[in-house]
Write an enzyme that holds these catalytic residues in place. Structure first.
Site, PDB file in Angstrom:
ATOM      1  CG  HIS A  74      49.282  14.347  23.550  1.00 20.50           C
ATOM      2  ND1 HIS A  74      49.205  13.568  24.701  1.00 20.50           N
ATOM      3  CD2 HIS A  74      48.107  14.168  22.888  1.00 20.50           C
ATOM      4  CE1 HIS A  74      48.024  12.955  24.733  1.00 20.50           C
ATOM      5  NE2 HIS A  74      47.339  13.304  23.648  1.00 20.50           N
TER       6      HIS A  74
ATOM      7  NE  ARG B 132      44.794  10.034  27.709  1.00 28.39           N
ATOM      8  CZ  ARG B 132      44.682  11.123  26.947  1.00 28.39           C
ATOM      9  NH1 ARG B 132      44.357  12.287  27.510  1.00 28.39           N
ATOM     10  NH2 ARG B 132      44.934  11.066  25.661  1.00 28.39           N
TER      11      ARG B 132
ATOM     12  CG  HIS C 268      40.322  17.782  25.561  1.00 25.90           C
ATOM     13  ND1 HIS C 268      41.341  17.134  26.213  1.00 25.90           N
ATOM     14  CD2 HIS C 268      39.968  16.981  24.536  1.00 25.90           C
ATOM     15  CE1 HIS C 268      41.580  15.984  25.608  1.00 25.90           C
ATOM     16  NE2 HIS C 268      40.761  15.868  24.584  1.00 25.90           N
TER      17      HIS C 268
ATOM     18  CG  ASP D 299      45.251  16.019  20.549  1.00 24.64           C
ATOM     19  OD1 ASP D 299      44.295  15.311  20.196  1.00 24.64           O
ATOM     20  OD2 ASP D 299      45.652  16.085  21.728  1.00 24.64           O
TER      21      ASP D 299
END
Length: 610
Positions: free
Chosen positions: A245, A214, A257, A330
């Site tokens: 981020h 990514r 996460h 986020d």
């Protein structure tokens, strides 16, 4: 999880001109009260007047960006109504807006928001209509994660581009700008005005489980240039780009996460490695920046995640880097931000740190009431809320949401997935495929010498609503290029029986293409490749995610890096294998030796050609 099929769109009727005028009457009246109405976007004085007319509850709502299930704002499927009632306590997007007055809504494929472009446009218009018809109703900032590559919420028939690391391998700022321009135009046509892209993290950790491909790469200068170019493309199309981020998620082996990562970079290293892409985004006029749920002790030794850190968000991002745009968290449902304080404290602490938008809390009612209570009890001032609301309204104004909140269907027909856009994605992809090994000049593969090709390997679930599975896409593309190609899925952890089946099939083929996915030293994918090579058939390995696979596959005579298993990247790999195009990609990250990770096997910039 991802529903990419088409179906009834439910809310298919476009708002009439009368409906549009009625729905925007509340906003128009408020703007007129502050001064004469103009065709141009309202200026700060008018926006401040809007803020002054809001109730406290409406102000709190404007700070939240929330998920909602369903393909329609007012008539979702029963299963989505049930999911909304269970998670949010409302039935529909319209009820969500009426109850909480949220300022933004985020789309997900798994929430059934993104079935197909016409439905998405209808959903967006339905959301705007529901919000604007409320007293003092405001347009909604609709967002999604459309990074391309392995993270995309809108699938075919929209145009899907190579992901960031592939673009990094191409190294073209022009391609990054074109990607942003086309992708932005398509999102805008569907009513999505804020994209949580590009990723500005510099990926220097091959074990990074959450960023990896990514990221544009490991070189902060190269990443900075591509971030700035993509921002220019998106925002030139009228969509807010979001650099993420902050302060940098590229050197972690923990997924935020599911855990709470720590970045151990010194302040000096952070300045040299992590900060440059965010500086470049700010210099490019980035509309929004997303926070990271990780700890950086060199920047704040309190033990708080960056999302909740005033020294990081206000001290560094606002004051030191001079950023005055929108700061969005986020997802607040991620473990990295929930582990220390709990869901009621997180939104309050985020606002105190300097955040403007609170994204996707796990329990909206709890979070919304926590912010409301914090203001009523004096922990947060109403002036602090006003500061963030004004930033959000400025962005909505810049994006034209006060002038033209609706999109209708015409833009979808003219813009989304056009032949020209799809051709541009293919051209960009052709410049990204990276050839890492080519013993005996096996590639390009001759159709005369090797007419019958077996394609085996990993078939991970489609990352972005593309056709899939990867082995099938590769086989289909090679067949279109003149080979007789068949596909045999062997998975990411093939058993001995599966390997034996693939080896038997390889003996009936002239050559074998094997798609690999995150190969490790003990991976049975490695055994698969070794046993295929042992058949004596020529073997071409295509790494369909991380390029590091090549270090584990010394037996494979030819190795390519495709950086993702989306159709556009797999088709490009097939054209390179067939010699239809020459490989032009260069590694944007180093590949270390498998037997000695301190030694570099292939450096940044490495890539063969024909």
């Amino acid at each position: 999880m991802h529903d990419t099929g088409t179906g009834s769109t439910g809310n298919t009727a476009q708002p009439s001109r009368r409906t549009v005028l009625a729905a925007t009457a509340g906003v128009t009246a408020a703007l007129a009260a502050a001064g004469p109405a103009h065709a141009a976007a309202p200026d700060d004085s008018r926006l401040r007047a809007l803020v002054s007319r809001m109730t406290l509850e409406e102000k709190v709502g404007q700070l939240f960006v929330m998920r909602v299930y369903g393909h329609s704002a007012t008539a979702p499927d029963q299963a989505d109504i049930d999911a909304n009632l269970k998670e949010i306590g409302v039935r529909t997007a319209a009820e969500l807006l009426a109850k909480y007055r949220v300022g933004g809504i985020i789309y997900f494929a798994w929430a059934h928001n993104t079935r197909e472009p016409h439905q998405i446009a209808d959903l967006s218009d339905g959301i705007q209509k529901a919000s604007l018809e409320l007293p003092r109703g405001l347009p909604v900032l609709i967002s999604t994660d459309q990074e391309h590559g392995i993270v995309a919420r809108v699938g075919k028939p929209a145009t899907l581009f190579p992901g960031a690391m592939a673009v990094g391998a191409g190294g073209s700022r022009s391609d990054a700008r074109v990607l942003g321009r086309i992708a932005g135009a398509e999102l805008r046509a569907m009513g999505i005005r804020q994209d949580y892209s590009p990723v500005a993290d510099v990926n220097v950790n091959p074990a990074n489980p959450v960023i990896g491909v990514r990221s544009f790469g490991a070189d902060p200068r190269a990443v900075s240039a591509l971030v700035a170019a993509e921002v220019a493309g998106y925002q030139g199309s009228g969509v807010a780009a979001t650099a993420k981020h902050f302060p940098g998620h590229g050197d972690t082996n923990v997924d935020s996460h599911t855990g709470f990562p720590t970045i151990t970079h010194s302040r000096e290293l952070w300045e040299k490695l992590d900060a440059p892409p965010f500086r470049a985004a700010i210099a490019a006029g980035i509309d929004s920046i997303m926070t990271a749920h990780l700890m950086v002790p060199a920047l704040d030794d309190s033990g708080d995640p960056a999302t909740l850190s005033r020294p990081i968000l206000t001290g560094i991002l606002r004051e030191r880097l001079g950023y005055d745009g929108v700061v969005v968290t986020d997802s607040l449902g991620m473990e990295g931000v929930r582990s220390k304080y709990g869901d009621a404290r997180v939104p309050v602490l985020a606002l105190k740190a300097g955040v403007d938008q609170l994204l996707n809390p796990p329990d909206l009612d709890l979070a919304w009431n926590a912010v409301l209570t914090a203001v009523r009890e004096g922990e947060l001032t109403e002036a602090r809320l006003d500061e963030s609301i004004l930033r959000v309204l400025r962005l909505k104004s810049k994006l034209g949401l006060f002038r033209s909140p609706y999109v209708g269907q015409g833009g979808v027909d003219r813009t989304v997935g056009t032949r020209a856009h799809l051709a541009a994605a293919d051209r960009i992809a052709e410049r990204t495929t990276t050839l890492l090994a080519n013993e005996g000049r096996l590639l390009p593969l001759s159709r005369r010498r090797y007419p019958k090709v077996l394609v085996v390997g990993a078939d991970p679930a489609s990352p972005s609503g593309t056709t899939g599975p990867p082995t099938g896409v590769l086989a289909g593309a090679l067949s279109e290029l003149g080979f007789t190609a068949t596909a045999l899925s062997t998975g990411t952890a093939p058993s001995a029986a599966t390997i034996a089946k693939a080896v038997a099939a390889a003996r009936d083929a002239d050559a074998v293409v094997v798609a690999t996915y995150n190969v490790t030293a003990g991976s049975s994918q490695k055994a698969l490749v070794e046993q295929l090579v042992a058949t004596g058939r020529p073997v071409v390995a295509v790494a369909i995610r991380n390029p590091y696979d090549v270090a584990q596959l010394p037996s494979a005579p030819a190795c390519l890096a495709a950086y993702s298993w989306t159709d556009v990247e797999l088709r490009s790999a097939a054209r390179v294998i067939a010699g239809r195009v020459k490989p032009r990609g260069k590694l944007p990250v180093p590949v270390q030796r498998a037997d000695d990770p301190e030694q570099v096997l292939y450096p940044v910039g490495y890539g063969l050609s024909y």
